[in-house]
Design a protein around this motif. Sequence first.
Motif, PDB file in Angstrom:
ATOM      1  N   ALA A 193      74.861  67.829   7.721  1.00 24.63           N
ATOM      2  CA  ALA A 193      74.002  68.453   8.727  1.00 24.63           C
ATOM      3  C   ALA A 193      72.534  68.340   8.332  1.00 24.63           C
ATOM      4  O   ALA A 193      72.178  68.554   7.168  1.00 24.63           O
ATOM      5  CB  ALA A 193      74.382  69.917   8.901  1.00 24.63           C
ATOM      6  N   PRO A 194      71.650  67.997   9.271  1.00 29.36           N
ATOM      7  CA  PRO A 194      70.222  67.854   8.959  1.00 29.36           C
ATOM      8  C   PRO A 194      69.600  69.183   8.530  1.00 29.36           C
ATOM      9  O   PRO A 194      70.039  70.256   8.941  1.00 29.36           O
ATOM     10  CB  PRO A 194      69.619  67.364  10.288  1.00 29.36           C
ATOM     11  CG  PRO A 194      70.772  66.819  11.068  1.00 29.36           C
ATOM     12  CD  PRO A 194      71.960  67.633  10.662  1.00 29.36           C
ATOM     13  N   PHE A 195      68.527  69.079   7.721  1.00 25.77           N
ATOM     14  CA  PHE A 195      67.812  70.277   7.282  1.00 25.77           C
ATOM     15  C   PHE A 195      66.342  69.924   7.089  1.00 25.77           C
ATOM     16  O   PHE A 195      65.982  68.767   6.879  1.00 25.77           O
ATOM     17  CB  PHE A 195      68.414  70.820   5.979  1.00 25.77           C
ATOM     18  CG  PHE A 195      68.395  69.869   4.809  1.00 25.77           C
ATOM     19  CD1 PHE A 195      67.333  69.854   3.906  1.00 25.77           C
ATOM     20  CD2 PHE A 195      69.451  68.975   4.628  1.00 25.77           C
ATOM     21  CE1 PHE A 195      67.327  68.963   2.844  1.00 25.77           C
ATOM     22  CE2 PHE A 195      69.440  68.080   3.562  1.00 25.77           C
ATOM     23  CZ  PHE A 195      68.379  68.073   2.667  1.00 25.77           C
ATOM     24  N   HIS A 196      65.477  70.950   7.192  1.00 23.83           N
ATOM     25  CA  HIS A 196      64.054  70.743   6.934  1.00 23.83           C
ATOM     26  C   HIS A 196      63.845  70.442   5.453  1.00 23.83           C
ATOM     27  O   HIS A 196      64.465  71.071   4.592  1.00 23.83           O
ATOM     28  CB  HIS A 196      63.260  71.983   7.322  1.00 23.83           C
ATOM     29  CG  HIS A 196      63.287  72.277   8.783  1.00 23.83           C
ATOM     30  ND1 HIS A 196      62.726  71.452   9.727  1.00 23.83           N
ATOM     31  CD2 HIS A 196      63.827  73.310   9.479  1.00 23.83           C
ATOM     32  CE1 HIS A 196      62.910  71.957  10.920  1.00 23.83           C
ATOM     33  NE2 HIS A 196      63.577  73.089  10.799  1.00 23.83           N
ATOM     34  N   CYS A 197      62.945  69.518   5.141  1.00 23.85           N
ATOM     35  CA  CYS A 197      62.737  69.165   3.741  1.00 23.85           C
ATOM     36  C   CYS A 197      61.275  68.823   3.505  1.00 23.85           C
ATOM     37  O   CYS A 197      60.488  68.663   4.447  1.00 23.85           O
ATOM     38  CB  CYS A 197      63.641  67.999   3.336  1.00 23.85           C
ATOM     39  SG  CYS A 197      63.346  66.482   4.307  1.00 23.85           S
TER      40      CYS A 197
END
Length: 353
Positions: free
Chosen positions: A314-318
């Motif tokens: 799942a995508p996440f802020h980085c």
Amino acid sequence: SKELTFSSGAPIGDLQCVDITILNDTDVECDDVFNVTLTTTDSNVDIVEGYGVATVTIERDAADVVTIGLAQSTYHTPEIDGPVEVCAEVFGQEGSLECNVTAMLFTADGSATAGDDYVAVSQALTFASGSSIGSLQCVNISIINDTLAELSDDFSVNLATSDPLVVVSTDRATVSIAMDSVDIPLQVFFVNDSPIIDGNQVTVYVETNKKALLVTCSLSPSPLSQQDCTSGMAVFQGIPDGQVQLRVLAHNVGERDVQVVQLQVNSGGTLCSVYLINGPPGHEVNPDASSTTSIQLRTTGSPRRLICSVDGTAPFHCQSPVIMQDLSNGSHFLRVSPVGCQNSKISIIRFNV
């Protein structure tokens, strides 16, 4: 048993009295009674009718207080589950009741309304003589399961008694009627900063607040006008420059929700890119046996933020450095998407741990 003697010459109204000792124990008791009887074998003595027997009542005192209360102070039930059982209980250390104890259990509206959300109750509860400590008296309160979309509601259940020697320790409970899935309107919304415009590509991430039978994503005008995005993602490629309309529609039986946004596609805008700074990823084993892997990045084009995904998760802020926890030994890949640019380039960084 005691003999009484009125002496010769005693005046009318003379009294002969007997003291009867009452035992003061620590048992929890009800009012008790016993009789005192006056008899004679003297044929010359008549006992006035109605005065040959006296009844003595030993009343309860503070030591005989009985404690009862509702067994719980809160109850939770989904509307669809039907009746909720509310119980009153006898409290104490040990022993049993020597008399009947009666209390009244009744409901009162809160945000829930009798007749619409539940069936009102007003019922006398009796703990019979001989009931042990911990005995329960229970009432089933019917919950009305309708098809209306409603928020969670609550009402109260109360316990009261007019007996001065009965203490009600927990006299009020709250019953919460939780929303059913039918009560929650279907909603669809964008997640992970989507829609993401990367040149002539539009990536959409969506979620629904409850399970949907079908979610469709469509762009207008577009060569690929509609996609099934029930899985939560859709990718449109080859979108011509200009303004397009993105429409997301979630379906269920008898309900639907739509989200519409206008997008500006400009493949000739400033290109935002992400690059790996020279050098292998950093890897560190922590004292608690966990491990961290870090990757240093640099960007061009001043993206507003970055979206990362490790091995397709799942995508996440980085941000740089990207910190990843407890990766297994072997090959991995990091997908980085710049966000907030008219034209963005997604970078795939492959690395080994």
